[in-house]
Design a protein around this motif. Structure first.
Motif, PDB file in Angstrom:
ATOM      1  N   ARG A   3      25.118   2.199  17.240  1.00 19.60           N
ATOM      2  CA  ARG A   3      25.021   3.632  17.527  1.00 19.60           C
ATOM      3  C   ARG A   3      25.658   3.934  18.870  1.00 19.60           C
ATOM      4  NH1 ARG A   3      19.139   5.378  17.269  1.00 19.60           N
ATOM      5  NH2 ARG A   3      20.068   7.316  18.019  1.00 19.60           N
ATOM      6  N   LEU A   4      26.135   5.157  18.987  1.00 18.36           N
ATOM      7  CA  LEU A   4      26.847   5.534  20.206  1.00 18.36           C
ATOM      8  C   LEU A   4      25.912   5.433  21.408  1.00 18.36           C
ATOM      9  CD1 LEU A   4      29.391   6.470  21.473  1.00 18.36           C
ATOM     10  CD2 LEU A   4      28.900   8.792  20.771  1.00 18.36           C
TER      11      LEU A   4
ATOM     12  N   ILE B  44      36.970   2.369  32.973  1.00 15.71           N
ATOM     13  CA  ILE B  44      35.751   2.073  32.215  1.00 15.71           C
ATOM     14  C   ILE B  44      36.102   1.471  30.851  1.00 15.71           C
ATOM     15  CG2 ILE B  44      33.742   3.098  31.074  1.00 15.71           C
ATOM     16  CD1 ILE B  44      33.727   5.134  33.416  1.00 15.71           C
ATOM     17  N   PHE B  45      37.128   2.037  30.235  1.00 19.44           N
ATOM     18  CA  PHE B  45      37.590   1.492  28.959  1.00 19.44           C
ATOM     19  C   PHE B  45      37.962   0.017  29.118  1.00 19.44           C
ATOM     20  CE2 PHE B  45      40.987   0.545  25.926  1.00 19.44           C
ATOM     21  CZ  PHE B  45      40.362   0.888  24.739  1.00 19.44           C
ATOM     22  N   LEU B 153      35.567   6.658  23.552  1.00 18.18           N
ATOM     23  CA  LEU B 153      36.702   5.754  23.442  1.00 18.18           C
ATOM     24  C   LEU B 153      36.248   4.319  23.189  1.00 18.18           C
ATOM     25  CD1 LEU B 153      39.233   6.871  26.193  1.00 18.18           C
ATOM     26  CD2 LEU B 153      39.602   6.789  23.730  1.00 18.18           C
ATOM     27  N   VAL B 154      35.270   3.874  24.000  1.00 22.95           N
ATOM     28  CA  VAL B 154      34.789   2.498  23.869  1.00 22.95           C
ATOM     29  C   VAL B 154      34.201   2.291  22.474  1.00 22.95           C
ATOM     30  CG1 VAL B 154      33.037   0.869  24.708  1.00 22.95           C
ATOM     31  CG2 VAL B 154      34.381   2.198  26.335  1.00 22.95           C
ATOM     32  N   HIS B 155      33.528   3.314  21.984  1.00 27.88           N
ATOM     33  CA  HIS B 155      32.881   3.221  20.681  1.00 27.88           C
ATOM     34  C   HIS B 155      33.889   3.227  19.527  1.00 27.88           C
ATOM     35  CE1 HIS B 155      29.425   3.541  18.055  1.00 27.88           C
ATOM     36  NE2 HIS B 155      29.990   4.535  17.404  1.00 27.88           N
ATOM     37  N   ARG B 156      34.924   4.049  19.653  1.00 27.88           N
ATOM     38  CA  ARG B 156      35.823   4.283  18.517  1.00 27.88           C
ATOM     39  C   ARG B 156      37.036   3.382  18.472  1.00 27.88           C
ATOM     40  NH1 ARG B 156      35.118  10.281  17.420  1.00 27.88           N
ATOM     41  NH2 ARG B 156      32.960  10.257  16.728  1.00 27.88           N
TER      42      ARG B 156
END
Lengths: 126, 161
Positions: A3-4, B44-45, B153-156
């Motif tokens: 989850r985000l 951060i990415f 961004l980190v998530h996707r």
């Protein structure tokens, strides 16, 4: 799929943000609570005092060889012009409380309002 | 695999530089040090996707290159102080792993401003600490915005590196 935002982390995030805002608030109070109308505008370059002007005397003063123009009027001090491209020091406006400061980063110059009067006549020792 | 990593880092530095330039075109609200910190999205990415050493490299090279290209001499010292303190804080907070990427960004934003104030104290004297409360506030606000974008961004983005 992760989850985000995990709930536990979200709570910790909010605690961190609240703590930082609290620190900012306390600092603001600590720095501004005892403030009063100042008496002199002190000009420093590289942290070293170069000149001071009484806020009770109106006038226009070129600072630092003309790189910034200091104006004093009606007990307030401000920079009316500067040779830097962004003119941030001019946008910082008028100051008159003790401790207030205008900063010009490119010319390493600060104008600070301090208590007391100029010319060293604020204290006479018999 | 290694070549791909080098190419990725180069792209990150290029992107961070472009974001720095874009940000320099946004009018400043009039208080020195108040800014969005768009380039921190890339840092951060990199911190989450490439590793902390890569993030340090990207951030420091970006500061050096941007100061050379768009800055004045003083801006390098402020940027490097801000970037170093901000990086140290973000790396530590990420390692603790109890807070999200948004908090990492918030701490990074606040520490960046703190680093700049400390450098300003060194260069211009103690009076500049009066900016600190405003700069903490702006660091938190900018950090939340930048952190939200970074989290997405980190998530996707899947690097498969």
């Amino acid at each position: 799929m992760k989850r985000l935002f995990a709930d536990k982390k979200l709570r910790n995030d909010l605690i961190l943000i609240a703590a930082l805002l609290l620190i900012a608030g306390v600092l603001y109070l600590a720095l501004n609570l005892g403030r009063q109308e100042g008496g002199v505008a002190v000009v420093r370059v590289d942290g070293v005092e170069v000149e001071r002007h009484s806020l009770s005397v109106n006038g226009t003063f070129p600072l630092n060889g003309g790189s910034n123009i200091l104006v004093i009027e009606d007990g307030k001090a401000w920079l009316s012009d500067a040779d830097c491209p962004d003119l941030l020091c001019v946008k910082q406006g008028k100051i008159h409380y003790t401790g207030q400061v205008i900063t010009c980063l490119p010319n390493r110059l600060t104008v600070t309002v301090e208590g007391g009067e100029s010319d060293g006549v604020d204290l006479v020792v018999g | 695999m290694k070549t791909k990593r080098i190419a990725l880092m180069a792209m990150c530095i290029a992107l961070a530089m472009i974001l720095s330039y874009v940000e320099s075109q946004i009018p400043s609200p009039g208080i020195p040090g108040v800014k969005l910190g768009l380039a921190n999205i890339v840092v951060i990415f990199a911190l989450y996707k490439l590793g902390w050493k890569e993030a340090v490299g990207i951030s420091l090279l970006r500061v050096l290159l941007v100061s050379l290209l768009f800055g004045h001499v003083a801006s390098f010292f402020y940027s490097i102080a801000g970037a170093a303190l901000s990086l140290a804080g973000m790396i530590l907070l990420k390692r603790i792993d109890k807070l999200s990427c948004v908090a990492v960004s918030v701490l990074g934003g606040v520490l960046h401003n703190l680093g700049q104030i400390l450098m300003a104290v060194v260069l211009m004297g103690r009076n500049v600490v009066y900016y600190l409360p405003v700069l903490i506030l702006s660091g938190v606000a900018a950090g939340v915005a930048i952190g939200a974008v970074s989290a997405l961004l980190v998530h996707r983005v899947d690097l498969q590196a």
